[in-house]
Design a protein around this motif. Structure first.
Motif, short mmCIF file in Angstrom:
data_model
loop_
_atom_site.label_atom_id
_atom_site.label_comp_id
_atom_site.label_asym_id
_atom_site.label_seq_id
_atom_site.Cartn_x
_atom_site.Cartn_y
_atom_site.Cartn_z
N TYR A 104 0.84 -1.21 0.00
CA TYR A 104 0.00 0.00 0.00
C TYR A 104 0.87 1.25 0.00
N ARG A 105 1.90 1.23 0.82
CA ARG A 105 2.79 2.39 0.89
C ARG A 105 3.51 2.61 -0.44
N GLY A 106 3.98 1.51 -1.07
CA GLY A 106 4.63 1.65 -2.36
C GLY A 106 3.70 2.21 -3.41
N ALA A 107 2.43 1.78 -3.38
CA ALA A 107 1.46 2.30 -4.34
C ALA A 107 1.23 3.78 -4.13
N ALA A 108 1.10 4.20 -2.86
CA ALA A 108 0.87 5.62 -2.57
C ALA A 108 2.06 6.46 -2.98
N GLU A 109 3.26 5.96 -2.71
CA GLU A 109 4.46 6.73 -3.08
C GLU A 109 4.62 6.83 -4.60
N ALA A 110 4.02 5.86 -5.32
CA ALA A 110 4.08 5.92 -6.78
C ALA A 110 2.97 6.80 -7.34
N GLY A 111 2.17 7.42 -6.45
CA GLY A 111 1.14 8.34 -6.90
C GLY A 111 -0.27 7.80 -6.86
N ASP A 112 -0.45 6.57 -6.41
CA ASP A 112 -1.79 5.99 -6.35
C ASP A 112 -2.38 6.27 -4.97
N THR A 113 -2.99 7.44 -4.82
CA THR A 113 -3.51 7.85 -3.52
C THR A 113 -4.73 7.03 -3.09
N ARG A 114 -5.30 6.24 -4.01
CA ARG A 114 -6.43 5.39 -3.63
C ARG A 114 -6.00 4.30 -2.65
N ALA A 115 -4.70 4.07 -2.55
CA ALA A 115 -4.21 3.03 -1.63
C ALA A 115 -4.22 3.50 -0.19
N LEU A 116 -4.38 4.79 0.07
CA LEU A 116 -4.26 5.30 1.43
C LEU A 116 -5.40 4.82 2.32
N ARG A 117 -6.63 4.87 1.82
CA ARG A 117 -7.75 4.49 2.68
C ARG A 117 -7.77 3.00 3.02
N PRO A 118 -7.58 2.05 2.04
CA PRO A 118 -7.56 0.64 2.45
C PRO A 118 -6.42 0.33 3.42
N ALA A 119 -5.29 1.07 3.31
CA ALA A 119 -4.21 0.87 4.27
C ALA A 119 -4.66 1.32 5.66
N ALA A 120 -5.35 2.46 5.72
CA ALA A 120 -5.85 2.94 7.00
C ALA A 120 -6.88 1.98 7.59
N GLU A 121 -7.73 1.40 6.74
CA GLU A 121 -8.74 0.47 7.22
C GLU A 121 -8.10 -0.79 7.78
N LEU A 122 -7.01 -1.23 7.16
CA LEU A 122 -6.27 -2.38 7.69
C LEU A 122 -5.83 -2.09 9.12
N LEU A 123 -5.28 -0.91 9.32
CA LEU A 123 -4.78 -0.55 10.65
C LEU A 123 -5.93 -0.37 11.63
N ARG A 124 -7.06 0.15 11.17
CA ARG A 124 -8.21 0.35 12.07
C ARG A 124 -8.74 -1.00 12.56
N VAL A 125 -8.92 -1.96 11.65
CA VAL A 125 -9.43 -3.28 12.04
C VAL A 125 -8.43 -3.99 12.95
N ALA A 126 -7.14 -3.67 12.81
CA ALA A 126 -6.11 -4.28 13.65
C ALA A 126 -5.96 -3.57 14.99
N ASP A 127 -6.88 -2.64 15.29
CA ASP A 127 -6.86 -1.90 16.56
C ASP A 127 -5.61 -1.05 16.70
N ARG A 128 -5.06 -0.60 15.61
CA ARG A 128 -3.90 0.30 15.62
C ARG A 128 -4.43 1.67 15.19
N LEU A 129 -5.24 2.27 16.12
CA LEU A 129 -6.05 3.42 15.74
C LEU A 129 -5.22 4.67 15.47
N GLU A 130 -4.18 4.89 16.25
CA GLU A 130 -3.39 6.10 16.01
C GLU A 130 -2.78 6.09 14.62
N GLU A 131 -2.24 4.92 14.22
CA GLU A 131 -1.66 4.82 12.88
C GLU A 131 -2.76 4.93 11.83
N ALA A 132 -3.92 4.33 12.11
CA ALA A 132 -5.02 4.39 11.15
C ALA A 132 -5.45 5.83 10.91
N ILE A 133 -5.56 6.61 11.99
CA ILE A 133 -5.98 8.01 11.85
C ILE A 133 -4.99 8.77 10.97
#
Length: 698
Positions: free
Chosen positions: A510-539
């Motif tokens: 996800y990070r590689g996709a975002a760094e390559a300009g694909d900003t659509r990868a940011l939200r699914p990455a955040a959702e991964l962190l939210r479901v994993a109870d890593r809320l600060e990183e998700a925010i």
């Protein structure tokens, strides 16, 4: 005219006709020999020959007058060897020939004639499997149970060239010997077309494919066994007509057969590739030396029928109508390139065989490409990706024994075309006007991609499945995708890793996709962190998504910040996102209300999924936790439950990891369950240790 004793004229008896025998050669020679003796004996009457036989008690045969006539002039075999020898003996005496020698020759030819079996076998005896094996029609792809239900040969689509071929066959059925050579590339349907044509011949026709011990020798040695009404099957005619040693004899013998009206009708059908046809029909200049194929060229001049590489528009319409009753043809129409339908039908089995029998390095490249495509990479596969991933499909011994040029050798092998279609991996060549990539890219054959999905990506049918048909993707492949996957593919690859519980790898992609300009990868990455109870990183990831203009990411960021009492941060996030783009038109209160609705809708969908799982097996590995509960009754069964869930996860079954974390918690392994939920699995199957992935650009 002579006179009898009374002085009246006597009429000489009418001479018997010569037997016109077409086949077999020993019978023809026997009849010719007896007639020659008959003429040498001055054509005695039937009564005289009958009297001679009756007067000799040493003769074993006693043919009647009519039998003697049939022995000499009928094309049918003499029914009795003794009768044939008796006739030969009395003729030898009248002609002053050696009786014993003539009797021995007649005995030998009669025996040979009786042992002769016409070349080939009746066309009516050929079934689909015999056509595939003996006539060398290419087997077609199988789609499920198509062969069991429909037969080994797919439905045939009549094409324009079939009319010309049909006219040659019809002429043969009417008594006119003929020859036709179908000229076309590999797997264009030449051999199948010949078979469909000869099937129309009337009962009594035979088909002979001279092939053993080798094709030219079989042709030369057994051509005399060809009876009238026989198809001489010269599939891959180059083996007969371009043979350096025997082509002249083969061609001359076939010309003699075709021109012998007493042996007809016969039909010669051949197939050949265009380049071989060119070699056969090329007329060398007189000064260049001998003409090696003059006899063969004379045989086939003006006898060719061209088989096009692709279907015409009208033929495709015919094929579409025919395909309604044959799923194999339907698949070929869907997936063949530019109308090359028959190549797809014939090439797929050969493609599978090429894959299954490939050497380890070549097979590793193919399997790496299969997995990479199955995980969501685009069609164009970078060479560096294939090279790096292939290592994971080789044992230590196989890897150590590779030559330095293993990659070049393997690619050369699997890139070769297969029966007119792409090889397993084909290099993509940019067309004029297209930018050339920095490194070569390869394309996996479409059917191998489907084959890979079916054979190694099958989701187990139920949670208690004992034999799950799922092969794990090696860790090397995931590392290769991170390092060498194309930027456009990283987001979808991240989704595949996420579904498998490989959270660390998913976040890196996800990070590689975002760094390559694909900003659509940011939200699914955040959702991964939210479901994993890593809320600060998700925010933080949601906020980055909001800054890129993603309204839903903004909503989640504001909602999570507000719930954690960080109202100032929520307001600032909303304000910054509004200033950064026009994608945040809603006010704070309205946005929070919308997000509460979305969250409630998500919960409703999840409940429906759980309810649906109780009546279908599609989602069973994800949601039916009760089916695993019995495994917890015995501590020794927890490992079994976890392994089954990991297999489900490897198949891409979203939710299997969460269920595994719940089971660990229920089994008292609380910390391990918490770690699995937060950090996921590693590709080799163990629970990941703590990892972090900074924000893109951080």
């Amino acid at each position: 005219m002579s006179r009898d004793k009374g002085g009246g004229p006597t009429r000489r008896p009418r001479r018997l006709e010569r037997a016109r025998v077409k086949w077999p050669r020993p019978l023809r020679e026997l009849k010719d020999l007896l007639y020659e003796a008959y003429l040498a004996a001055d054509a005695p009457s039937l009564d005289d020959m009958t009297a001679d036989i009756e007067a000799d008690d040493n003769l074993s045969g006693a043919p009647s007058r009519d039998t003697i006539s049939r022995i000499i002039s009928s094309p049918n075999p003499p029914p009795s060897q003794a009768d044939a020898i008796s006739v030969a003996m009395v003729l030898a005496r009248r002609a002053a020939w050696n009786e014993g020698d003539l009797a021995a020759r007649v005995r030998k030819l009669w025996t040979e004639a009786g042992m002769c079996t016409p070349a080939g076998r009746p066309i009516s005896e050929f079934d689909d499997l015999l056509v595939l094996d003996h006539l060398e029609v290419h087997p077609a792809l199988d789609v499920g149970t198509a062969i069991d239900r429909l037969g080994a040969l797919p439905a045939y689509v009549t094409r324009e060239f079939d009319a010309r071929l049909g006219s040659v066959v019809s002429a043969a059925a009417g008594g006119q010997s003929g020859i036709a050579v179908l000229v076309g590339g590999s797997s264009t349907g030449k051999t199948r077309a010949c078979w469909e044509a000869v099937k129309q011949l009337p009962d009594g026709w035979r088909l002979w494919h001279p092939i053993e011990p080798d094709r030219p020798s079989a042709m030369i040695g057994q051509l005399d066994l060809v009876a009238p009404q026989t198809v001489v099957w010269l599939n891959e005619a180059q083996h007969y007509l371009l043979d350096q040693e025997h082509n002249a004899q083969v061609a001359s013998s076939l010309r003699e057969l075709l021109n012998d009206t007493e042996r007809g009708p016969v039909l010669v059908l051949g197939t050949i590739w265009p380049e071989q046809w060119d070699a056969l029909t090329y007329l060398p200049a007189p000064a260049t030396g001998p003409d090696p194929y003059s006899h063969a060229r004379q045989l086939v001049t003006n006898k060719s029928i061209t088989v096009p590489e692709v279907f015409t528009a009208d033929e495709l319409k015919t094929a579409e109508a025919t395909a309604t009753n044959d799923p194999r043809l339907a698949e070929a129409l869907r997936h063949s390139e530019q109308g090359q339908v028959t190549q797809y039908l014939a090439g797929v089995p050969a493609l599978i065989e090429r894959y299954r029998t490939a050497r380890p390095a070549a097979k590793a490249l193919i399997e790496a490409a299969m997995d990479v495509r199955r995980l969501g990479h685009g069609t164009a596969l970078p060479l560096a990706l294939l090279e790096a991933a292939a290592e994971g499909y080789l044992t230590d011994t196989q890897w150590d024994l590779l030559n330095d040029d293993w990659l070049e050798q393997a690619l050369a092998h699997i890139a070769r075309p297969v029966r007119g279609t792409r090889g397993p991996l084909t290099r993509i060549r940019p067309r004029r006007g297209q930018a050339a990539p920095a490194q070569p890219h390869y394309r996996l054959a479409d059917y191998l991609e489907q084959y890979g999905r079916r054979s190694i990506g099958t989701v187990p049918p139920a949670p208690d499945a004992r034999d799950a048909a799922v092969v794990p993707v090696p860790a090397h492949t995931w590392d290769a995708l991170i390092d060498h996957g194309t930027p456009a593919a990283r987001a979808s690859l991240a989704g595949a890793a996420h579904a498998r519980g490989l959270l660390r790898i998913a976040m890196r992609l996800y990070r590689g996709a975002a760094e390559a300009g694909d900003t659509r990868a940011l939200r699914p990455a955040a959702e991964l962190l939210r479901v994993a109870d890593r809320l600060e990183e998700a925010i933080a990831w949601y906020q980055r998504g909001a800054e890129s203009g993603d309204l839903l990411a903004l909503g989640w960021a504001v909602l999570l910040l507000t719930r954690h009492g960080m109202t100032d941060e929520a307001f600032t996030c909303h304000q910054l996102a509004s200033e950064a783009s026009n994608s945040a038109p809603l006010g704070m209160d309205t946005l929070l209300e919308k997000m509460e609705q979305i969250e409630a809708a998500d919960a409703w969908v999840q409940r429906k999924v759980v309810d649906g799982a109780r009546v279908t097996t599609e989602w069973a590995p994800l949601m039916l936790r009760d089916n695993y509960a019995w495994l917890l009754q015995k501590p020794a069964r927890v490992a079994e439950a976890l392994e089954r869930l990991r297999v489900h996860a490897e198949a891409g079954n979203t939710g299997a990891m969460t269920l595994a974390a719940d089971l660990l918690h229920a089994a008292g392994r609380v910390e391990e369950g918490r770690r699995l939920r937060r950090y996921g699995w590693e590709p080799k199957g163990w629970v990941a240790e703590r990892w972090e992935v900074p924000l893109p650009g951080g």
